[in-house]
Design an enzyme around this catalytic site. Structure first.
Site, PDB file in Angstrom:
ATOM      1  N   HIS A 108       4.978 -21.606 -66.771  1.00 41.46           N
ATOM      2  CA  HIS A 108       4.591 -22.690 -65.858  1.00 41.46           C
ATOM      3  C   HIS A 108       4.126 -23.929 -66.604  1.00 41.46           C
ATOM      4  O   HIS A 108       4.042 -25.002 -66.021  1.00 41.46           O
ATOM      5  CB  HIS A 108       3.488 -22.193 -64.917  1.00 41.46           C
TER       6      HIS A 108
ATOM      7  N   ASP B 183       1.983 -31.983 -68.473  1.00 43.95           N
ATOM      8  CA  ASP B 183       1.947 -31.063 -67.345  1.00 43.95           C
ATOM      9  C   ASP B 183       3.290 -30.360 -67.272  1.00 43.95           C
ATOM     10  O   ASP B 183       4.333 -31.012 -67.376  1.00 43.95           O
ATOM     11  CB  ASP B 183       1.714 -31.861 -66.050  1.00 43.95           C
TER      12      ASP B 183
HETATM   13  P1  ADQ Z   1      -1.790 -26.578 -62.136  1.00 42.53           P
HETATM   14  O1  ADQ Z   1      -2.178 -27.079 -63.474  1.00 42.53           O
HETATM   15  O2  ADQ Z   1      -2.848 -25.947 -61.347  1.00 42.53           O
HETATM   16  O3  ADQ Z   1      -0.564 -25.572 -62.211  1.00 42.53           O
HETATM   17  P2  ADQ Z   1      -0.388 -28.373 -60.148  1.00 42.53           P
HETATM   18  O4  ADQ Z   1       1.047 -28.112 -60.245  1.00 42.53           O
HETATM   19  O5  ADQ Z   1      -0.697 -29.825 -59.978  1.00 42.53           O
HETATM   20  O6  ADQ Z   1      -1.233 -27.930 -61.394  1.00 42.53           O
HETATM   21  O7  ADQ Z   1      -0.947 -27.566 -58.914  1.00 42.53           O
HETATM   22  C1  ADQ Z   1      -2.223 -27.788 -58.435  1.00 42.53           C
HETATM   23  C2  ADQ Z   1      -2.289 -27.219 -57.019  1.00 42.53           C
HETATM   24  O8  ADQ Z   1      -3.671 -27.181 -56.680  1.00 42.53           O
HETATM   25  C3  ADQ Z   1      -1.578 -28.107 -56.008  1.00 42.53           C
HETATM   26  O9  ADQ Z   1      -0.881 -27.325 -55.090  1.00 42.53           O
HETATM   27  C4  ADQ Z   1      -2.738 -28.848 -55.345  1.00 42.53           C
HETATM   28  O10 ADQ Z   1      -2.527 -29.139 -53.986  1.00 42.53           O
HETATM   29  C5  ADQ Z   1      -3.866 -27.872 -55.480  1.00 42.53           C
HETATM   30  N1  ADQ Z   1      -5.120 -28.638 -55.515  1.00 42.53           N
HETATM   31  C6  ADQ Z   1      -5.493 -29.553 -56.420  1.00 42.53           C
HETATM   32  N2  ADQ Z   1      -6.676 -30.086 -56.053  1.00 42.53           N
HETATM   33  C7  ADQ Z   1      -7.044 -29.507 -54.907  1.00 42.53           C
HETATM   34  C8  ADQ Z   1      -8.157 -29.625 -54.019  1.00 42.53           C
HETATM   35  N3  ADQ Z   1      -9.160 -30.495 -54.236  1.00 42.53           N
HETATM   36  N4  ADQ Z   1      -8.180 -28.840 -52.936  1.00 42.53           N
HETATM   37  C9  ADQ Z   1      -7.204 -27.967 -52.712  1.00 42.53           C
HETATM   38  N5  ADQ Z   1      -6.114 -27.813 -53.472  1.00 42.53           N
HETATM   39  C10 ADQ Z   1      -6.047 -28.569 -54.573  1.00 42.53           C
HETATM   40  C11 ADQ Z   1       0.282 -25.020 -63.246  1.00 42.53           C
HETATM   41  C12 ADQ Z   1       0.895 -26.021 -64.220  1.00 42.53           C
HETATM   42  C13 ADQ Z   1       1.651 -27.072 -63.453  1.00 42.53           C
HETATM   43  C14 ADQ Z   1       2.694 -26.428 -62.550  1.00 42.53           C
HETATM   44  C15 ADQ Z   1       2.083 -25.313 -61.727  1.00 42.53           C
HETATM   45  C16 ADQ Z   1       3.149 -24.522 -60.990  1.00 42.53           C
HETATM   46  O11 ADQ Z   1      -0.113 -26.593 -65.031  1.00 42.53           O
HETATM   47  O12 ADQ Z   1       2.278 -27.984 -64.346  1.00 42.53           O
HETATM   48  O13 ADQ Z   1       3.219 -27.424 -61.682  1.00 42.53           O
HETATM   49  O14 ADQ Z   1       1.369 -24.392 -62.534  1.00 42.53           O
HETATM   50  O15 ADQ Z   1       4.137 -24.073 -61.875  1.00 42.53           O
END
Ligand code: ADQ
Length: 473
Positions: free
Chosen positions: A157, A364
Site C-alpha cells: 500500500h 504517499d
Molecule cells: P493512509 O496513509 O492511511 O493509507 P489514505 O489513503 O489517505 O492514507 O487514507 C486515509 C483514510 O482515512 C481515508 O479514507 C480518509 O477518509 C480517512 N480519514 C482521514 N482523516 C480522517 C478523519 N478525520 N476522520 C475520518 N476518516 C479520516 C495507506 C497509504 C496510502 C494508501 C492507502 C490505501 O499510506 O497511500 O492510499 O493505504 O492503499
C-alpha cells in the site's frame, strides 16, 4: 472461485454501522471475502501476557474473521518498532526518521513467523492467500518454509523506496528476497514497481519473463494496480442527512468565505507542516485573499506511541497557532485545525463544502483522500483538487492542479489558481477526474489483483535481467 484468505496486520471489518468511515481496503476485501466465503486473518489489536496462538473466530458484517493477540514485546518491536519506526519512514524516503534496531528486526521476524504458524492449519489446499502491506512482507517465506504451496499474493500500500535508500536497511537483501516467495506482488504505481525491479536487478541473478520475475524455481508476477475508492458507496453519501448537515454547517460558518480543506492522518509523510507554510505564504503574498478564505485542516492523531508522531503533533499545533496569531482578525481565523475523526457521511459533506481540496503529501503510496474529494463534489459546481506530484494518486488524477509539496511558492500558486479557476474549467477537469475515480474503483482493484493471483501468467520469452536492463551483476 477458490476461497480467499486475506491477511493484514489489523482486521478492520466495520463494527460501527453504516455511518462509520470504512476504509477502502475493508470494503474491497469484505466484498471479495463474502463472494468467496473467505476469511480475514490478522492481529486483534489486543495484547496478551504470553503468545498462545489462540484464534478468535467471528463473523462481522457477513465476513469471517480470525484474529490473534500479540505480546506487549511483539507490539513494541514489530508494530511500533520495525513497521512504524523503521519501514514506514524508510519507505517514505525519511531516512532521517528511520530507526534501526536489531530488536525491532527480531520482533518483526518473530511476529511474521507467529502469523505463519497460526495461519497454516487454517489453509486448505486450493485457497488463495492475499497478504497486505509492509507489516507482513516476509510472511510468504514463512508459509513456504512450512510447506504451503498455495498461490500467495502481496499488495504494497505504500511506496517501494529507491535501491540506495533500501540498502541502508540491515537485512535488505533477505527482506527483498523473501518477496520473491509471492506469486504476485501488486504496487500502487509504476514508479514503485520499477524501484523494486531496479533493486532486484542489481542484487539478484533473476530473470524477467514478460511481467514476471524469476529467481531459481520461483516466479513472481509484478503488477501495477492502484487502489481505488468504494466510489458507489461513497457517492451515495450525498443522500444522507449527516452529509447535508455537515455541508450546511460549514457553509453557514464560512459566511461567504472560500474554504480550503485538508483531511489527513496526522503523519509526517502527509506534508502538513509544509502545507501550512505554503498557506502562510499565500496569505503573506496575496493580502487580497485575507479574510476571503480559510483552511480547514482535519488531522486525527495516529501512532501516538511513536516519538516522531508526538513531535509532528506538537509542531503542527505551534505552527497553526503562530499563523493564526499573525493573520487572524476579530472575526476571521485563517486555519481551523481539528484533531478529530469524522464519519464517512460527515467527511463527504465537508469535502463538498470546500472550494479547494488540498492534498500535498511528501510521499504517499496512493492517497484515498484525493479520490474522496473528487467523488464528493457537485458536478455542476465542483471544487478543485490541488494534488502533490509525490502522491501515487497523481499518476491517475492528471486533471488535478499538480504541485510540488516541497515548494511553498508552488503550492501557494496552485491554491491561488484553484480559487480563481473558471466554472467551465472546473467542470471539465472534474468530469475527467470523476470518471477515473468511478471506473478504477476498489472493486476494479481487487478484481485485477485477484485475476492475476488466480490466473497463470502467459508464457513469454525469457530475458536475462542483464539483457533487459543493460546492467551487469
Ligand atoms: P493512509 O496513509 O492511511 O493509507 P489514505 O489513503 O489517505 O492514507 O487514507 C486515509 C483514510 O482515512 C481515508 O479514507 C480518509 O477518509 C480517512 N480519514 C482521514 N482523516 C480522517 C478523519 N478525520 N476522520 C475520518 N476518516 C479520516 C495507506 C497509504 C496510502 C494508501 C492507502 C490505501 O499510506 O497511500 O492510499 O493505504 O492503499
Amino acid at each position: 472461485m477458490p476461497r480467499l484468505i486475506a491477511v493484514s496486520n489489523r482486521v478492520q471489518v466495520d463494527t460501527d454501522g453504516e455511518n462509520a468511515n470504512r476504509g477502502g481496503l475493508a470494503v474491497a476485501l469484505a466484498a471479495a471475502l463474502r463472494a468467496s466465503k473467505g476469511m480475514w486473518f490478522g492481529w486483534s489489536g489486543e495484547a496478551t501476557d504470553e503468545f498462545s496462538g489462540q484464534i478468535s473466530f467471528r463473523r462481522t458484517d457477513g465476513v469471517a474473521t480470525a484474529t490473534i493477540d500479540l505480546e506487549a514485546q511483539d507490539i513494541d518491536e514489530y508494530y511500533n518498532g520495525y513497521a512504524n519506526r523503521t519501514l514506514w519512514p524508510l519507505f517514505h524516503y525519511r531516512l532521517d526518521l528511520t530507526e534501526i534496531a536489531r530488536d525491532f528486526a527480531g520482533g518483526y521476524a518473530r511476529v511474521n513467523r507467529r502469523f505463519a504458524e497460526t495461519l497454516e492449519p487454517l489453509i486448505a489446499s486450493d485457497d488463495l492467500i492475499w497478504v497486505h502491506d509492509y507489516h507482513l512482507m516476509p510472511l510468504s517465506s514463512h508459509l513456504r518454509a512450512r510447506g504451503i504451496g498455495n498461490r500467495i499474493g502481496f499488495f504494497l500500500h505504500i511506496p517501494w523506496p529507491p535501491p540506495s535508500l533500501l540498502m541502508s536497511l540491515p537485512g535488505h537483501r533477505e527482506l527483498a528476497c523473501s518477496m520473491l516467495d509471492y506469486d504476485v506482488i501488486g504496487f500502487q504505481t509504476e514508479e514503485w514497481r520499477q524501484a523494486f525491479l531496479d533493486y532486484v536487478t542489481v542484487q539478484f541473478e533473476a530473470v524477467i519473463d514478460g511481467d514476471c520475475l524469476c529467481l531459481g524455481e520461483r516466479r513472481t508476477r509484478l503488477l501495477v494496480c492502484p487502489i481505488g475508492l468504494d466510489a458507489a458507496d461513497f457517492g451515495g453519501a450525498v443522500h444522507t442527512i449527516a452529509a447535508r448537515q455537515a455541508e450546511t454547517r460549514l457553509a453557514v460558518s464560512a459566511v461567504g468565505r472560500d474554504m480550503i480543506v485538508g483531511v489527513d492522518r496526522l503523519d509526517y509523510s502527509k506534508g502538513l507542516a509544509e502545507r501550512f507554510a505554503a498557506y502562510e505564504l499565500l496569505l503573506a503574498n496575496r493580502p487580497e485573499l485575507r479574510e476571503k478564505v480559510f483552511l480547514l485542516q482535519i488531522a486525527p492523531p495516529t501512532r501516538g506511541d511513536v516519538p516522531s508522531y508526538q513531535q509532528i503533533r506538537a509542531d503542527l499545533g505551534a505552527i497553526s497557532g503562530r499563523i493564526n496569531g499573525e493573520f487572524a482578525s476579530v472575526d476571521w481565523v485563517p486555519i481551523r485545525y481539528v484533531n478529530q475523526g469524522y464519519s464517512r457521511d460527515e467527511l463527504f459533506g465537508i469535502y463538498r463544502a470546500a472550494k479547494v481540496g488540498l492534498v500535498t503529501p511528501l510521499r504517499d503510496g496512493m492517497n484515498l483522500v484525493a479520490k474522496e474529494y473528487v467523488a464528493a463534489q457537485n458536478p455542476e459546481d465542483p471544487g478543485v483538487l490541488v494534488l502533490s506530484c509525490f502522491a501515487g494518486a497523481a499518476a491517475q488524477l492528471k486533471e488535478a492542479v499538480i504541485v510540488n509539496p516541497h515548494s511553498a511558492e508552488d503550492v501557494a500558486d496552485g491554491i491561488a489558481r484553484a480559487l480563481a479557476m473558471p466554472l467551465a474549467e472546473r467542470i471539465e477537469r472534474h468530469r475527467a477526474l470523476l470518471d477515473c475515480v468511478n471506473t478504477q474503483d476498489v472493486r476494479w482493484w481487487s478484481e485485477v489483483f485477484l485475476q492475476a493471483l488466480t490466473g497463470e501468467p502467459e508464457a513469454r520469452t525469457v530475458l536475462r535481467l542483464a539483457e533487459a536492463t543493460g546492467s551487469k551483476h
